[in-house]
Design a protein around this motif. Structure first.
Motif, mmCIF file in Angstrom:
data_model
loop_
_atom_site.group_PDB
_atom_site.id
_atom_site.type_symbol
_atom_site.label_atom_id
_atom_site.label_comp_id
_atom_site.label_asym_id
_atom_site.label_seq_id
_atom_site.Cartn_x
_atom_site.Cartn_y
_atom_site.Cartn_z
ATOM 1 N N THR A 26 69.261 38.692 51.939
ATOM 2 C CA THR A 26 67.923 38.857 51.414
ATOM 3 C C THR A 26 67.816 40.374 50.857
ATOM 4 O O THR A 26 68.608 41.516 51.204
ATOM 5 N N PRO A 27 67.045 40.564 49.732
ATOM 6 C CA PRO A 27 67.030 41.907 49.203
ATOM 7 C C PRO A 27 66.290 42.914 49.843
ATOM 8 O O PRO A 27 65.363 42.657 51.000
ATOM 9 N N GLN A 28 66.513 44.211 49.642
ATOM 10 C CA GLN A 28 65.735 45.321 50.396
ATOM 11 C C GLN A 28 65.426 46.262 49.038
ATOM 12 O O GLN A 28 66.313 46.442 48.282
ATOM 13 N N TYR A 29 63.942 46.279 48.996
ATOM 14 C CA TYR A 29 63.585 47.333 47.870
ATOM 15 C C TYR A 29 62.852 48.581 48.372
ATOM 16 O O TYR A 29 62.223 48.592 49.187
ATOM 17 N N ARG A 30 63.013 49.800 47.634
ATOM 18 C CA ARG A 30 62.192 50.877 47.507
ATOM 19 C C ARG A 30 61.062 50.744 46.574
ATOM 20 O O ARG A 30 61.337 50.872 45.489
ATOM 21 N N CYS A 42 59.787 54.635 51.186
ATOM 22 C CA CYS A 42 59.767 53.458 51.944
ATOM 23 C C CYS A 42 60.404 52.300 51.303
ATOM 24 O O CYS A 42 60.307 51.946 50.239
ATOM 25 N N TRP A 43 61.288 51.582 52.313
ATOM 26 C CA TRP A 43 62.074 50.533 51.852
ATOM 27 C C TRP A 43 61.528 49.281 52.622
ATOM 28 O O TRP A 43 61.156 49.624 53.774
ATOM 29 N N VAL A 44 61.735 48.280 51.973
ATOM 30 C CA VAL A 44 61.240 46.955 52.645
ATOM 31 C C VAL A 44 62.248 46.038 52.590
ATOM 32 O O VAL A 44 62.952 45.780 51.634
ATOM 33 N N LYS A 45 62.749 45.519 53.916
ATOM 34 C CA LYS A 45 63.655 44.406 54.133
ATOM 35 C C LYS A 45 63.007 43.219 53.964
ATOM 36 O O LYS A 45 62.123 42.871 54.742
ATOM 37 N N HIS A 46 63.070 42.334 52.878
ATOM 38 C CA HIS A 46 62.597 40.915 52.541
ATOM 39 C C HIS A 46 63.156 39.765 53.365
ATOM 40 O O HIS A 46 63.403 38.962 52.522
ATOM 41 N N GLU A 47 62.941 39.792 54.484
ATOM 42 C CA GLU A 47 63.047 38.525 55.358
ATOM 43 C C GLU A 47 62.312 37.223 54.901
ATOM 44 O O GLU A 47 62.596 36.294 55.273
ATOM 45 N N ALA A 54 61.457 33.652 56.781
ATOM 46 C CA ALA A 54 61.285 34.584 58.061
ATOM 47 C C ALA A 54 62.803 34.665 58.531
ATOM 48 O O ALA A 54 63.594 33.861 58.252
ATOM 49 N N PHE A 55 62.967 35.727 59.346
ATOM 50 C CA PHE A 55 64.155 36.041 59.600
ATOM 51 C C PHE A 55 64.943 35.068 60.693
ATOM 52 O O PHE A 55 66.100 35.082 60.893
ATOM 53 N N LYS A 56 64.147 34.161 61.613
ATOM 54 C CA LYS A 56 64.366 33.516 62.667
ATOM 55 C C LYS A 56 65.490 32.737 62.133
ATOM 56 O O LYS A 56 66.420 32.232 63.177
ATOM 57 N N ILE A 57 65.714 32.324 61.192
ATOM 58 C CA ILE A 57 66.576 31.073 60.677
ATOM 59 C C ILE A 57 68.336 31.804 60.824
ATOM 60 O O ILE A 57 69.059 30.797 61.292
ATOM 61 N N ARG A 58 68.217 33.029 60.797
ATOM 62 C CA ARG A 58 69.624 33.601 60.833
ATOM 63 C C ARG A 58 70.084 33.311 62.486
ATOM 64 O O ARG A 58 71.285 32.900 62.468
ATOM 65 N N GLY A 59 69.228 33.422 63.458
ATOM 66 C CA GLY A 59 69.700 33.277 64.792
ATOM 67 C C GLY A 59 69.757 31.638 65.035
ATOM 68 O O GLY A 59 71.035 31.328 65.873
ATOM 69 N N GLY A 60 69.068 30.753 64.435
ATOM 70 C CA GLY A 60 69.204 29.431 64.797
ATOM 71 C C GLY A 60 70.716 28.759 64.352
ATOM 72 O O GLY A 60 71.113 27.975 64.826
ATOM 73 N N GLY A 308 58.306 38.135 57.842
ATOM 74 C CA GLY A 308 58.052 36.723 57.600
ATOM 75 C C GLY A 308 56.702 36.552 56.786
ATOM 76 O O GLY A 308 55.825 37.628 56.806
ATOM 77 N N GLY A 309 56.623 35.534 56.090
ATOM 78 C CA GLY A 309 55.526 35.499 55.225
ATOM 79 C C GLY A 309 54.840 34.403 55.421
ATOM 80 O O GLY A 309 54.144 33.747 54.669
ATOM 81 N N ASN A 310 54.994 33.547 56.761
ATOM 82 C CA ASN A 310 54.497 32.223 56.722
ATOM 83 C C ASN A 310 52.982 32.425 57.444
ATOM 84 O O ASN A 310 52.811 32.367 58.639
ATOM 85 N N VAL A 311 51.977 32.654 56.532
ATOM 86 C CA VAL A 311 50.653 32.770 57.081
ATOM 87 C C VAL A 311 49.778 31.726 56.394
ATOM 88 O O VAL A 311 49.964 31.318 55.190
ATOM 89 N N ASP A 312 49.126 31.087 57.187
ATOM 90 C CA ASP A 312 48.205 30.010 56.671
ATOM 91 C C ASP A 312 47.037 30.511 55.308
ATOM 92 O O ASP A 312 46.706 31.689 55.318
ATOM 93 N N SER A 313 47.233 29.687 54.341
ATOM 94 C CA SER A 313 46.312 30.000 53.310
ATOM 95 C C SER A 313 44.962 30.516 53.532
ATOM 96 O O SER A 313 44.519 31.418 52.971
ATOM 97 N N ALA A 314 44.405 29.689 54.246
ATOM 98 C CA ALA A 314 42.955 30.017 54.708
ATOM 99 C C ALA A 314 42.968 31.685 55.309
ATOM 100 O O ALA A 314 41.749 32.453 54.941
ATOM 101 N N VAL A 315 44.007 31.957 56.105
ATOM 102 C CA VAL A 315 43.996 33.071 56.963
ATOM 103 C C VAL A 315 44.151 34.250 55.740
ATOM 104 O O VAL A 315 43.474 35.340 55.925
ATOM 105 N N MET A 316 45.391 33.971 55.027
ATOM 106 C CA MET A 316 45.521 34.911 53.828
ATOM 107 C C MET A 316 44.398 35.111 53.109
ATOM 108 O O MET A 316 44.178 36.420 52.734
ATOM 109 N N ALA A 317 43.663 34.241 52.729
ATOM 110 C CA ALA A 317 42.475 34.411 51.880
ATOM 111 C C ALA A 317 41.525 35.173 52.256
ATOM 112 O O ALA A 317 41.006 36.310 51.836
#
Length: 324
Positions: A26-30, A42-47, A54-60, A308-317
């Motif tokens: 996955t990418p990491q960007y400043r 500030c760098w962000v690692k984009h899991e 989300a990052f968890k797939i790596r462990g599974g 992780g980016g898995n947030v319900d649409s209504a919550v994000m809105a």
């Protein structure tokens, strides 16, 4: 699990080969805008850019790879989750042809539940929080003779460590990274990658101010159960810390930062405005903690993880409209 039993560099490199069969690093960007906000790099690692967001797939992937390598693939797996761990296990179980049942709390994320079902997992709703779901899953696994996949295990750490290994190699100048703590696999894997690479980075753990078992347990030197009242950071909604995770975290974490749901919501809005990436609550907690400590970070290279980016649409809105 101790420092001596954390994944080594050889373990992590072998795990990367397993992970990369499914998706690339996955990418990491400043991000210039986030850096301007913090007043330092500030760098962000984009899991959030993995196939399950989300990052968890790596462990599974590495957990199942190790089961297969030992000739121990079960006829059924069980696990418990608020969502991302369940997607990880669902993905890996499907890839190995193993039926998968996941227990989630009542009222869990609608879209995370849909994602797990789309991966072929059977969902059972039980309990009001993750711990209740976990205990039910353990009982069910015993009754059915299924293999219970834990949320914290060496073979999960093998895979999760690859994301920090990628980050530390890509940005060797990192001075400090902020790591959200749910059940501890992310933070322990950051420690494993740091030690494997001999990196000097400081690792700061981040917990929800409404789910403090890890902060309380580290302070007490033993597992301390703490109530969970976070609404937004479901990936950090842990009531009982894992003793094995605590043994790894205690000597290696620089400190713990607590972030409220309001602070997490603010970070979700800043991440969206500055990067146009969607962060779930736990996925924004890392930047929320860095933002809290921004006055002390001047001149340092800061690493954050959009884990992780898995947030319900209504919550994000609602969050984007100023809610928490």
């Amino acid at each position: 699990m101790t420092h001596d039993t954390l994944p080594t560099l050889n373990d992590i490199e072998a795990a990367a080969e397993v992970v990369y069969r499914e998706f690339p690093p996955t990418p990491q960007y400043r991000w210039a805008t986030l850096s301007a906000r913090l007043g330092t790099d500030c760098w962000v690692k984009h899991e959030n850019h993995t196939p399950v967001g989300a990052f968890k797939i790596r462990g599974g992937l590495t957990y199942f790879d190790q089961l297969e390598a030992r000739g121990e693939l079960p006829r059924e797996v069980m696990s418990a989750t608020r969502g991302n761990h369940g997607q990880s296990i669902g993905w890996a179980a499907r890839a190995h042809g193993v039926p998968c049942t996941i227990v989630v709390p009542r009222g869990n994320s609608v879209e995370k539940n849909a994602a797990m079902r789309a991966l072929g997992a059977t969902l059972i709703e039980h309990g009001d929080d993750f711990q209740a779901s976990r205990e039910h899953a353990i009982r069910l696994a015993g009754e059915r003779g299924a293999h219970m996949v834990p949320s914290f295990h060496f073979d999960l750490l093998r895979g999760v460590s690859t994301y920090w290994w990628e980050f530390f190699r890509a940005v060797p100048a990192l001075d400090v990274v902020y790591v959200p703590i749910g059940q501890g696999s992310g933070a322990c894997s950051a420690i494993a990658a740091k030690l494997a690479l001999g990196h000097a980075v400081r690792i700061v753990g981040v917990v929800s101010a409404h789910a403090t078992t890890y902060a309380d347990s580290l302070a007490a030197g033993r597992v301390v159960e703490s109530p969970v009242t976070t609404v937004l950071a479901d990936g950090m909604a842990c009531r009982v810390a894992d003793a094995a995770a605590l043994a790894v975290l205690a000597p290696h974490l620089d400190r713990i930062v607590r972030v409220t749901d309001d602070q997490v919501a603010q970070a979700m809005r800043m991440l969206f405005a500055d990067t146009h990436n969607v962060a779930e609550g736990a996925g924004a907690a890392s930047f929320a903690a860095a933002w809290l400590e921004r006055e002390t970070l001047k001149g340092q290279v800061v690493g954050t993880t959009l884990c992780g980016g898995n947030v319900d649409s209504a919550v994000m809105a609602a969050v984007l409209n100023g809610g928490a």
